[in-house]
Design a protein around this motif. Structure first.
Motif, PDB file in Angstrom:
ATOM      1  N   ARG A  46       0.851  -1.187   0.000  1.00 34.62           N
ATOM      2  CA  ARG A  46       0.000   0.000   0.000  1.00 34.62           C
ATOM      3  C   ARG A  46       0.890   1.240   0.000  1.00 34.62           C
ATOM      4  NH1 ARG A  46      -4.727  -0.950   4.302  1.00 34.62           N
ATOM      5  NH2 ARG A  46      -5.490   0.889   3.213  1.00 34.62           N
ATOM      6  N   ASP A  49       2.326   2.252   3.410  1.00 39.65           N
ATOM      7  CA  ASP A  49       3.397   1.363   3.858  1.00 39.65           C
ATOM      8  C   ASP A  49       4.694   1.646   3.106  1.00 39.65           C
ATOM      9  OD1 ASP A  49       1.634   0.144   5.641  1.00 39.65           O
ATOM     10  OD2 ASP A  49       1.070  -1.403   4.186  1.00 39.65           O
ATOM     11  N   ARG A  77      -1.603  -1.131 -10.429  1.00 37.60           N
ATOM     12  CA  ARG A  77      -2.366  -0.576  -9.297  1.00 37.60           C
ATOM     13  C   ARG A  77      -3.630  -1.400  -9.139  1.00 37.60           C
ATOM     14  NH1 ARG A  77      -6.561   3.424  -8.714  1.00 37.60           N
ATOM     15  NH2 ARG A  77      -6.225   4.696  -6.855  1.00 37.60           N
ATOM     16  N   ARG A  79      -7.149  -1.616  -6.925  1.00 38.28           N
ATOM     17  CA  ARG A  79      -8.050  -0.901  -6.022  1.00 38.28           C
ATOM     18  C   ARG A  79      -9.099  -1.886  -5.551  1.00 38.28           C
ATOM     19  NH1 ARG A  79     -12.597   2.918  -6.051  1.00 38.28           N
ATOM     20  NH2 ARG A  79     -12.089   4.463  -4.467  1.00 38.28           N
ATOM     21  N   ARG A  86      -9.026   0.589  -0.466  1.00 38.64           N
ATOM     22  CA  ARG A  86      -7.643   0.140  -0.290  1.00 38.64           C
ATOM     23  C   ARG A  86      -7.004   0.019  -1.669  1.00 38.64           C
ATOM     24  NH1 ARG A  86      -5.339  -5.402   0.458  1.00 38.64           N
ATOM     25  NH2 ARG A  86      -7.470  -6.124   0.179  1.00 38.64           N
ATOM     26  N   VAL A  87      -5.768   0.523  -1.779  1.00 37.25           N
ATOM     27  CA  VAL A  87      -5.012   0.479  -3.024  1.00 37.25           C
ATOM     28  C   VAL A  87      -3.670  -0.179  -2.745  1.00 37.25           C
ATOM     29  CG1 VAL A  87      -3.875   1.882  -4.806  1.00 37.25           C
ATOM     30  CG2 VAL A  87      -6.108   2.556  -3.935  1.00 37.25           C
ATOM     31  N   GLU A  88      -3.243  -1.038  -3.659  1.00 36.00           N
ATOM     32  CA  GLU A  88      -1.931  -1.666  -3.579  1.00 36.00           C
ATOM     33  C   GLU A  88      -1.231  -1.536  -4.922  1.00 36.00           C
ATOM     34  OE1 GLU A  88      -2.480  -5.315  -0.410  1.00 36.00           O
ATOM     35  OE2 GLU A  88      -2.642  -5.752  -2.554  1.00 36.00           O
TER      36      GLU A  88
END
Length: 122
Positions: A46, A49, A77, A79, A86-88
């Motif tokens: 994320r 982080d 990306r 979502r 939350r996005v990673e």
């Protein structure tokens, strides 16, 4: 250590805008791009982080760099439809391939960094 042979590169003139070597050099000219690639080496993270782990990078610069990396297909990306959203970010195959020159540069820095640092004026 054996000498490495130079890759064969298609001639593009005087480093024209579409030259792949120019693109690669531009990627490494970014202060944070190689750092972010290295941080994502073990899997998705994320943005918060990433920022915490990297240290010293502003939210604005992190966001700009991640968007640029996404545009260049170095990261993907994801979502998630959660509350809050939350996005990673995760490295793509091209992004993972950038770890090869990053590791090589780190090896060079380990071997030659002290001499370079000692040669700097006070």
């Amino acid at each position: 250590m054996p000498a490495q042979t130079a890759p064969v590169i298609t001639p593009y003139g005087a480093f024209e805008a579409d030259c792949p070597v120019r693109l690669a050099t531009d990627l490494f000219a970014s202060t944070w791009l190689p750092v972010i690639v290295y941080m994502l080496r073990e899997g998705p993270m994320r943005p918060g982080d990433l920022r915490e782990q990297i240290g010293g990078i502003s939210q604005k610069v992190l966001t700009q760099t991640l968007r640029r990396m996404e545009q260049f297909t170095l990261v993907e990306r994801r979502r998630y439809a959660e509350a809050p959203p939350r996005v990673e970010y995760e490295l793509t195959a091209a992004g993972r391939d950038l770890l090869v020159p990053i590791y090589a540069l780190a090896d060079w820095a380990e071997r030659h960094g002290p001499a370079v640092t000692a040669a700097l004026p006070d």
